[in-house]
Design an enzyme around this catalytic site. Structure first.
Site, PDB file in Angstrom:
ATOM      1  N   GLY A  11      44.882  38.220  39.453  1.00  0.00           N
ATOM      2  CA  GLY A  11      44.820  37.142  38.457  1.00  0.00           C
ATOM      3  C   GLY A  11      46.136  37.031  37.706  1.00  0.00           C
ATOM      4  N   ARG A  25      66.912  40.719  36.503  1.00  0.00           N
ATOM      5  CA  ARG A  25      68.180  40.885  35.761  1.00  0.00           C
ATOM      6  C   ARG A  25      68.595  42.360  35.699  1.00  0.00           C
ATOM      7  NH1 ARG A  25      68.529  36.023  32.045  1.00  0.00           N
ATOM      8  NH2 ARG A  25      68.648  34.399  33.645  1.00  0.00           N
ATOM      9  N   ARG A  72      44.896  36.228  46.072  1.00  0.00           N
ATOM     10  CA  ARG A  72      44.105  37.381  46.517  1.00  0.00           C
ATOM     11  C   ARG A  72      44.297  37.403  48.041  1.00  0.00           C
ATOM     12  NH1 ARG A  72      41.973  38.987  41.314  1.00  0.00           N
ATOM     13  NH2 ARG A  72      41.520  37.089  40.207  1.00  0.00           N
ATOM     14  N   ASP A 103      44.369  46.322  38.637  1.00  0.00           N
ATOM     15  CA  ASP A 103      44.059  47.567  39.360  1.00  0.00           C
ATOM     16  C   ASP A 103      43.957  47.341  40.870  1.00  0.00           C
ATOM     17  OD1 ASP A 103      41.650  46.174  38.936  1.00  0.00           O
ATOM     18  OD2 ASP A 103      40.480  48.009  39.234  1.00  0.00           O
ATOM     19  N   THR A 126      47.630  41.924  33.632  1.00  0.00           N
ATOM     20  CA  THR A 126      46.271  41.391  33.677  1.00  0.00           C
ATOM     21  C   THR A 126      45.797  41.180  32.243  1.00  0.00           C
ATOM     22  OG1 THR A 126      43.967  41.887  34.234  1.00  0.00           O
ATOM     23  CG2 THR A 126      45.391  43.770  33.962  1.00  0.00           C
ATOM     24  N   ASP A 128      42.894  41.402  31.133  1.00  0.00           N
ATOM     25  CA  ASP A 128      41.664  42.144  30.818  1.00  0.00           C
ATOM     26  C   ASP A 128      41.873  43.442  30.032  1.00  0.00           C
ATOM     27  OD1 ASP A 128      40.267  40.216  32.096  1.00  0.00           O
ATOM     28  OD2 ASP A 128      39.809  41.378  33.899  1.00  0.00           O
ATOM     29  N   ASP A 130      42.179  46.384  31.242  1.00  0.00           N
ATOM     30  CA  ASP A 130      41.166  47.271  31.816  1.00  0.00           C
ATOM     31  C   ASP A 130      41.742  48.505  32.504  1.00  0.00           C
ATOM     32  OD1 ASP A 130      42.331  45.872  33.860  1.00  0.00           O
ATOM     33  OD2 ASP A 130      40.479  45.211  34.798  1.00  0.00           O
ATOM     34  N   ARG A 172      35.201  41.105  32.984  1.00  0.00           N
ATOM     35  CA  ARG A 172      34.039  41.349  33.862  1.00  0.00           C
ATOM     36  C   ARG A 172      33.415  42.709  33.588  1.00  0.00           C
ATOM     37  NH1 ARG A 172      37.354  40.156  39.102  1.00  0.00           N
ATOM     38  NH2 ARG A 172      38.884  40.785  37.562  1.00  0.00           N
ATOM     39  N   ALA A 187      34.487  37.684  13.778  1.00  0.00           N
ATOM     40  CA  ALA A 187      33.167  37.427  14.383  1.00  0.00           C
ATOM     41  C   ALA A 187      32.171  38.470  13.875  1.00  0.00           C
ATOM     42  CB  ALA A 187      33.275  37.501  15.901  1.00  0.00           C
ATOM     43  N   LYS A 214      26.410  33.579   3.936  1.00  0.00           N
ATOM     44  CA  LYS A 214      27.220  33.054   5.050  1.00  0.00           C
ATOM     45  C   LYS A 214      26.640  31.740   5.555  1.00  0.00           C
ATOM     46  CE  LYS A 214      30.432  35.658   7.395  1.00  0.00           C
ATOM     47  NZ  LYS A 214      30.846  36.704   8.270  1.00  0.00           N
TER      48      LYS A 214
HETATM   49  P1  ATP Z   1      42.899  41.169  38.030  1.00  0.00           P
HETATM   50  O1  ATP Z   1      42.678  42.396  37.189  1.00  0.00           O
HETATM   51  O2  ATP Z   1      43.557  40.087  37.279  1.00  0.00           O
HETATM   52  O3  ATP Z   1      41.699  40.738  38.810  1.00  0.00           O
HETATM   53  P2  ATP Z   1      43.813  42.588  40.339  1.00  0.00           P
HETATM   54  O4  ATP Z   1      45.173  43.011  40.775  1.00  0.00           O
HETATM   55  O5  ATP Z   1      42.839  43.672  39.998  1.00  0.00           O
HETATM   56  O6  ATP Z   1      44.009  41.578  39.138  1.00  0.00           O
HETATM   57  P3  ATP Z   1      42.376  42.005  42.781  1.00  0.00           P
HETATM   58  O7  ATP Z   1      41.886  40.717  43.317  1.00  0.00           O
HETATM   59  O8  ATP Z   1      41.412  43.108  42.576  1.00  0.00           O
HETATM   60  O9  ATP Z   1      43.178  41.630  41.446  1.00  0.00           O
HETATM   61  O10 ATP Z   1      43.510  42.561  43.780  1.00  0.00           O
HETATM   62  C1  ATP Z   1      44.631  41.768  44.148  1.00  0.00           C
HETATM   63  C2  ATP Z   1      44.990  42.019  45.580  1.00  0.00           C
HETATM   64  O11 ATP Z   1      45.375  43.386  45.750  1.00  0.00           O
HETATM   65  C3  ATP Z   1      43.860  41.818  46.582  1.00  0.00           C
HETATM   66  O12 ATP Z   1      43.654  40.461  46.911  1.00  0.00           O
HETATM   67  C4  ATP Z   1      44.384  42.618  47.780  1.00  0.00           C
HETATM   68  O13 ATP Z   1      45.352  41.875  48.477  1.00  0.00           O
HETATM   69  C5  ATP Z   1      45.072  43.804  47.082  1.00  0.00           C
HETATM   70  N1  ATP Z   1      44.144  44.959  47.052  1.00  0.00           N
HETATM   71  C6  ATP Z   1      43.107  45.151  46.221  1.00  0.00           C
HETATM   72  N2  ATP Z   1      42.447  46.308  46.498  1.00  0.00           N
HETATM   73  C7  ATP Z   1      43.109  46.863  47.536  1.00  0.00           C
HETATM   74  C8  ATP Z   1      42.920  48.060  48.310  1.00  0.00           C
HETATM   75  N3  ATP Z   1      41.933  48.923  48.046  1.00  0.00           N
HETATM   76  N4  ATP Z   1      43.777  48.289  49.316  1.00  0.00           N
HETATM   77  C9  ATP Z   1      44.797  47.439  49.596  1.00  0.00           C
HETATM   78  N5  ATP Z   1      45.020  46.285  48.906  1.00  0.00           N
HETATM   79  C10 ATP Z   1      44.200  46.004  47.897  1.00  0.00           C
END
Ligand code: ATP
Length: 320
Positions: A11, A25, A72, A103, A126, A128, A130, A172, A187, A214
């Site tokens: 994302g 740079r 993705r 992640d 990201t 999130d 997370d 999520r 809030a 309130k």
């Molecule tokens: P966000 O937190 O915003 O969702 P993200 O990096 O966690 O970002 P994901 O869709 O989970 O988003 O992963 C991005 C891409 O990383 C995936 O589409 C895939 O190409 C690669 N990826 C994810 N998990 C693995 C894995 N276990 N092994 C290899 N590639 C991976």
């Protein structure tokens, strides 16, 4: 290391462009070449690799989104896909890779370093927040500020009409956007995936606040629990106060990055390239106790995110 690659994956998040700029740079400063891979790991499958120059990253520090675009890529989960990715890197003589993403993207980076020996550095991009190993991820601060702007506006109209606003924010599995935007907007209630909720208690809290003078209430709910619409329906069935749902949605992912995110981007990007220049790979950069840190990328992705219960209690105490 003379030539490095750079991609954004998963994302998008505000501040990714500022991080791209910092990587490009810094690398040029150290006399290294940088190749941008478009559309995340998909760009490695399709060989979309473009040399970045000093001026390729002009005028992007303030822009949301990612100039390298993101995607993705399911193929990256397969052995064939991973081999294709490594072949593309080899074809262009790319010796190390910077991956900006969440992640999932780090897991891809981990595979490249662990199984194919490609030194990689992860930059946590990201909204999130997370990832446990870093106090903040790139884009989180801007996303929360976007939520605050919208919640402020909702508070105006909810107070005029004496309503209850249920505001859905992203997250999520991680309630940080709800937690921080809930505290910072005043809030009264937040609903997050980490803590189970009790509707009767929520109604009691609303009634107590109304008895205390309130005129409106804000409930911030993380998308991972349920939608604002579903939650508002449940709540409306047991209260006479008018309840209105709002989903903030993808607005949270866009916009000009805040000062905090631009500062993180500059420092993360700079640190990532310094590590590769020193021949160090397989690390994730982050921030902890106000210091830029790096840690083993495998360890970083394995750490389970902890919810900040102290902040949650603070909200309970001060938002009445
Ligand atoms: P966000 O937190 O915003 O969702 P993200 O990096 O966690 O970002 P994901 O869709 O989970 O988003 O992963 C991005 C891409 O990383 C995936 O589409 C895939 O190409 C690669 N990826 C994810 N998990 C693995 C894995 N276990 N092994 C290899 N590639 C991976």
């Amino acid at each position: 290391m003379k030539r490095i690659g750079l991609l954004t994956s998963g994302g998008d998040a505000p501040g990714m462009n500022a991080a791209i700029r910092a990587v490009v740079r810094t690398a040029i400063y150290f006399g290294m070449e940088v190749y941008g891979i478009e559309r995340g790991y998909a760009g490695l499958m399709d060989d979309i690799v473009i040399k970045q120059e000093m001026r390729s990253v002009s005028n992007i520090v303030q822009c949301g989104g990612t100039k390298l675009r993101t995607a993705r890529c399911l193929e990256m989960l397969t052995k064939e896909g991973q081999e294709k990715a490594v072949k593309t890197l080899e074809k262009h003589g790319i010796e190390g890779l910077v991956v900006i993403g969440g992640d999932g993207s780090f897991r891809g980076a981990k595979v490249l370093s662990e199984q194919y020996g490609v030194p990689t550095i992860g930059i946590p991009g990201t909204i999130d927040n997370d990832l446990q190993y870093t106090d903040y991820t790139l884009g989180f601060d801007t996303a929360v500020n976007t939520c605050l702007d919208i919640i402020n506006k909702l508070r105006d109209t909810m107070t005029s009409h004496e309503r209850v606003s249920v505001v859905e924010v992203m997250g999520r599995h991680c309630g940080d956007i709800a937690l921080y935007s809930g505290i910072a907007s005043g809030a009264e209630i937040i609903v997050v995936p980490e803590i189970s909720f009790d509707l009767e208690n929520i109604v009691a809290r609303i009634n107590r606040s109304r008895a205390n003078g309130k005129h409106s209430n804000i409930i911030v709910i993380a998308e991972g629990v349920m939608s604002a619409e579903q939650f508002a329906k449940k709540l409306q069935s047991i209260t006479t106060h008018a309840v209105r749902p709002t989903c903030i949605g993808h607005v949270q992912r866009g916009g000009s990055p805040s000062m905090a995110d631009r500062m993180l981007a500059a420092q993360f990007g700079n640190k990532a390239v310094r590590l590769l220049r020193d021949g160090i790979g397989n690390r994730a950069v982050g921030i902890h106790d106000n210091k830029i840190i790096d840690m083993d990328i495998i360890e970083a992705v394995s750490m389970k995110k902890k919810f900040n219960y102290q902040l949650y209690e603070t909200l309970q105490m001060i938002s009445m």
